[in-house]
Design a protein around this motif. Structure first.
Motif, PDB file in Angstrom:
ATOM      1  N   ASN A 175     -22.152  -1.089 -75.781  1.00 41.80           N
ATOM      2  CA  ASN A 175     -21.062  -1.078 -74.802  1.00 41.80           C
ATOM      3  C   ASN A 175     -20.334  -2.408 -74.863  1.00 41.80           C
ATOM      4  OD1 ASN A 175     -19.364  -1.079 -72.574  1.00 41.80           O
ATOM      5  ND2 ASN A 175     -20.870  -0.223 -71.178  1.00 41.80           N
ATOM      6  N   ASN A 176     -19.130  -2.405 -75.467  1.00 41.39           N
ATOM      7  CA  ASN A 176     -18.452  -3.674 -75.717  1.00 41.39           C
ATOM      8  C   ASN A 176     -17.735  -4.244 -74.503  1.00 41.39           C
ATOM      9  OD1 ASN A 176     -16.299  -1.924 -75.582  1.00 41.39           O
ATOM     10  ND2 ASN A 176     -15.520  -2.355 -77.646  1.00 41.39           N
ATOM     11  N   ASP A 177     -17.873  -3.622 -73.348  1.00 39.51           N
ATOM     12  CA  ASP A 177     -17.312  -4.204 -72.128  1.00 39.51           C
ATOM     13  C   ASP A 177     -18.368  -4.993 -71.357  1.00 39.51           C
ATOM     14  OD1 ASP A 177     -15.036  -4.674 -70.595  1.00 39.51           O
ATOM     15  OD2 ASP A 177     -15.545  -3.103 -69.156  1.00 39.51           O
ATOM     16  N   ILE A 178     -19.525  -5.211 -71.993  1.00 41.71           N
ATOM     17  CA  ILE A 178     -20.614  -5.986 -71.394  1.00 41.71           C
ATOM     18  C   ILE A 178     -20.849  -7.233 -72.245  1.00 41.71           C
ATOM     19  CG2 ILE A 178     -23.079  -5.986 -70.837  1.00 41.71           C
ATOM     20  CD1 ILE A 178     -22.843  -3.054 -70.160  1.00 41.71           C
ATOM     21  N   SER A 179     -21.013  -8.355 -71.598  1.00 38.68           N
ATOM     22  CA  SER A 179     -21.073  -9.643 -72.302  1.00 38.68           C
ATOM     23  C   SER A 179     -22.189  -9.715 -73.322  1.00 38.68           C
ATOM     24  CB  SER A 179     -21.228 -10.779 -71.290  1.00 38.68           C
ATOM     25  OG  SER A 179     -22.419 -10.616 -70.524  1.00 38.68           O
ATOM     26  N   THR A 180     -23.365  -9.152 -73.016  1.00 37.93           N
ATOM     27  CA  THR A 180     -24.496  -9.285 -73.934  1.00 37.93           C
ATOM     28  C   THR A 180     -24.373  -8.409 -75.174  1.00 37.93           C
ATOM     29  OG1 THR A 180     -25.715  -7.707 -72.533  1.00 37.93           O
ATOM     30  CG2 THR A 180     -26.122 -10.060 -72.173  1.00 37.93           C
ATOM     31  N   ALA A 181     -23.295  -7.640 -75.282  1.00 41.26           N
ATOM     32  CA  ALA A 181     -23.035  -6.882 -76.517  1.00 41.26           C
ATOM     33  C   ALA A 181     -22.372  -7.753 -77.577  1.00 41.26           C
ATOM     34  CB  ALA A 181     -22.151  -5.674 -76.220  1.00 41.26           C
ATOM     35  N   TRP A 182     -21.985  -8.979 -77.214  1.00 44.40           N
ATOM     36  CA  TRP A 182     -21.199  -9.831 -78.098  1.00 44.40           C
ATOM     37  C   TRP A 182     -21.965 -11.074 -78.518  1.00 44.40           C
ATOM     38  CZ3 TRP A 182     -16.350  -8.303 -79.724  1.00 44.40           C
ATOM     39  CH2 TRP A 182     -15.770  -7.228 -79.033  1.00 44.40           C
ATOM     40  N   ALA A 183     -21.537 -11.659 -79.639  1.00 44.37           N
ATOM     41  CA  ALA A 183     -22.119 -12.902 -80.139  1.00 44.37           C
ATOM     42  C   ALA A 183     -21.036 -13.715 -80.831  1.00 44.37           C
ATOM     43  CB  ALA A 183     -23.271 -12.619 -81.108  1.00 44.37           C
ATOM     44  N   ASP A 184     -21.294 -14.999 -81.005  1.00 44.05           N
ATOM     45  CA  ASP A 184     -20.378 -15.869 -81.747  1.00 44.05           C
ATOM     46  C   ASP A 184     -20.469 -15.585 -83.242  1.00 44.05           C
ATOM     47  OD1 ASP A 184     -19.234 -17.748 -79.745  1.00 44.05           O
ATOM     48  OD2 ASP A 184     -21.332 -18.264 -79.410  1.00 44.05           O
ATOM     49  N   SER A 185     -19.335 -15.614 -83.925  1.00 40.55           N
ATOM     50  CA  SER A 185     -19.366 -15.536 -85.387  1.00 40.55           C
ATOM     51  C   SER A 185     -19.978 -16.811 -85.954  1.00 40.55           C
ATOM     52  CB  SER A 185     -17.963 -15.329 -85.953  1.00 40.55           C
ATOM     53  OG  SER A 185     -17.135 -16.455 -85.678  1.00 40.55           O
ATOM     54  N   ASP A 186     -20.624 -16.688 -87.090  1.00 42.85           N
ATOM     55  CA  ASP A 186     -21.303 -17.820 -87.733  1.00 42.85           C
ATOM     56  C   ASP A 186     -20.336 -18.509 -88.695  1.00 42.85           C
ATOM     57  OD1 ASP A 186     -22.931 -19.627 -88.963  1.00 42.85           O
ATOM     58  OD2 ASP A 186     -24.310 -18.158 -89.832  1.00 42.85           O
ATOM     59  N   GLU A 187     -19.904 -19.712 -88.332  1.00 48.06           N
ATOM     60  CA  GLU A 187     -18.962 -20.471 -89.160  1.00 48.06           C
ATOM     61  C   GLU A 187     -19.627 -21.656 -89.857  1.00 48.06           C
ATOM     62  OE1 GLU A 187     -16.032 -19.050 -89.323  1.00 48.06           O
ATOM     63  OE2 GLU A 187     -16.717 -17.633 -87.802  1.00 48.06           O
TER      64      GLU A 187
END
Length: 512
Positions: free
Chosen positions: A157-169
């Motif tokens: 569920n992409n409307d929840i914060s814990t579904a997301w992460a920072d891209s690795d740069e």
């Protein structure tokens, strides 16, 4: 058809019949967002869509209706398993990333402070939306530090914060050489016979890597910097680099100084320093080093203790940030659960009162476990974590009650952990590293006063006192003027709870 607060248009009328909005598209998801490119370079912003379905989808007549404005051109389609990038500046994005599936340019701009992004189909039906924020459990480095915000799996569920992460740069930049030449100026306060130091600091949240640091007279002869490839095992800069305050997390790796800051540096207690042989007033000196950016603010400042010699450098930030048009660097092998709305009640329990912890947990796959992980806080950070299974009330609200650790003054650290298969999610996001907390307090506070509590671990408090020390994580006592952030739980008026608030130690007492 109302689903939640949405109405969806279907094919024709269904008066006196069951609603049937069969044309609604659910396979297209917002998969990546670059909303705050470094140095506020708006031309680097983009939104990536992903087709998680098995058939190609025609996007003709679709639009981004909230956040920014964009009308998808006729004939635009997204194949199964494919990506489409909508750019603030499509030309700029192709220059940085090469040939990628991109359309643009959109109208308006993404707000750095967060906002609602909404994709609608040709009938005005909601396809997908994300209401992102730059704080809390949303990805941290996406807030201007170089990362995009990547969906961990397209079925979450992409409307929840814990579904997301920072891209690795971290591996995109390369080492470059830098130099600066100038005369050493006479200090107005440091005696010429005094020892000197070379100091360096970053100007905000950042991680850079430097090596081969050298200061030489007339760019020849011996290096005046002593032990430039060593981290001091003590608080003495005669034995190598000493990293203080906001720079405490820095470390040495094979002669490379990983300089890491969790806030602005300065020339006092928030810096890295190493001893150097005193330069001669009026003579020319050259500073050289190799360095590369990893994340965050890219400006690094070098100077001597007395400011008689020094300058700043900007380490280049790569142009190909994020993963637009390709698989996310944070992509999991399967969908992890999402955890949100963690809360404990009562907010400030009195003596012997049990505490109930609740959270909303969703999972596209069967849950393996949902647990509260907690322990009694102590000054050494060595308490044993206890696990308690959380029970679903049938609506996705999970809870459990803790009846131990109820003595006056007890601080309890905790987080919620949900697992599906091998994929796990924590809330607060960093789990045991930055847990939420509650405190047991029998005292009655005057109701006419605004009541604010900042609950800080005794372990973090120990890092601020010379008598106790900082423990194995911090490895030294923080200077009195340190601006290092410490994890805290903030409670207002004994009811409104903010987990993972940050407080800064700056002198005494704590400041927000």
């Amino acid at each position: 058809l109302p689903v939640g607060k949405e109405f969806y248009g279907g094919p024709g009328s269904t008066q006196d019949q069951p609603n049937n909005p069969s044309s609604r598209q659910t396979d297209i998801v917002i998969n990546e967002i670059m909303y705050d490119a470094p140095s506020d370079q708006g031309t680097g912003e983009y939104i990536e869509l992903y087709n998680r379905g098995t058939e190609s989808v025609d996007l003709s007549g679709w639009e981004i209706s909230d956040g920014v404005k964009f009308d998808f051109p006729a004939g635009t389609s997204l194949p199964a398993g494919g990506y489409l990038v909508i750019a603030a500046d499509a030309t700029c994005l192709v220059e940085g990333h090469g040939t990628i599936p991109v359309v643009g340019d959109w109208r308006g701009g993404l707000r750095d402070g967060g906002e609602l992004l909404r994709i609608e189909d040709q009938n005005g039906n909601l396809v997908d939306e994300v209401d992102y924020l730059p704080e809390g459990d949303w990805p941290n480095f996406a807030d201007g530090d170089g990362s995009s915000m990547e969906l961990r799996h397209p079925n979450m569920n992409n409307d929840i914060s814990t579904a997301w992460a920072d891209s690795d740069e971290s591996q995109k930049s390369t080492m470059e050489s830098f130099s600066y030449t100038a005369d050493f100026l006479r200090s107005t306060w440091l005696p010429l016979t005094s020892n000197q130091e070379l100091q360096t600091h970053l100007v905000g949240d950042a991680h850079v890597i430097i090596e081969n640091v050298s200061v030489k007279q007339n760019n020849s002869g011996s290096n005046l910097v002593q032990n430039p490839g060593t981290m001091s095992p003590t608080e003495s800069s005669a034995n190598g680099w000493v990293c203080q305050g906001t720079h405490w997390a820095s470390f040495m790796d094979a002669g490379k100084l990983n300089l890491i800051a969790d806030g602005h540096g300065d020339n006092k207690a928030n810096r890295a320093e190493v001893d150097m042989t005193a330069p001669v007033v009026g003579e020319s000196y050259t500073l050289t080093f190799d360095g590369r950016w990893v994340s965050g603010k890219s400006r690094i400042i070098f100077q001597t203790l007395d400011h008689g010699f020094g300058t700043s450098f900007l380490l280049p930030i790569p142009a190909n940030l994020g993963t637009p048009g390709a698989a996310n660097s944070a992509l999991l092998g399967g969908a992890a659960p999402t955890v949100t709305g963690v809360i404990h009640s009562p907010a400030v329990p009195s003596n012997s009162v049990p505490v109930t912890v609740s959270a909303r947990i969703e999972s596209a796959n069967a849950l393996t476990s949902a647990e509260l992980v907690y322990r009694l806080d102590n000054s050494t950070g060595s308490g044993t974590w206890v696990r308690s299974a959380m029970t679903n009330d049938g609506s996705g609200l999970f809870s459990t009650t803790v009846s131990n650790y109820t003595a006056q003054g007890n601080i309890v650290q905790f987080y919620v952990e949900a697992t599906s298969g091998v994929e796990t999610t924590f809330q607060p996001r960093y789990g045991a590293d930055r847990p939420a907390m509650w405190i047991v307090d029998n005292r009655t506070m005057p109701s006419q006063l605004l009541r604010e509590r900042f609950i800080v671990s005794n372990y973090d408090r120990a890092a601020l006192t010379t008598s106790i020390g900082g423990g194995p994580t911090f490895d030294y006592n923080f200077p009195r003027m340190s601006n290092h952030f410490f994890n805290a739980t903030f409670i207002a008026n004994e009811s409104e709870i903010h987990y993972n608030a940050e407080i800064r130690k700056s002198g005494s007492p704590f400041t927000r």
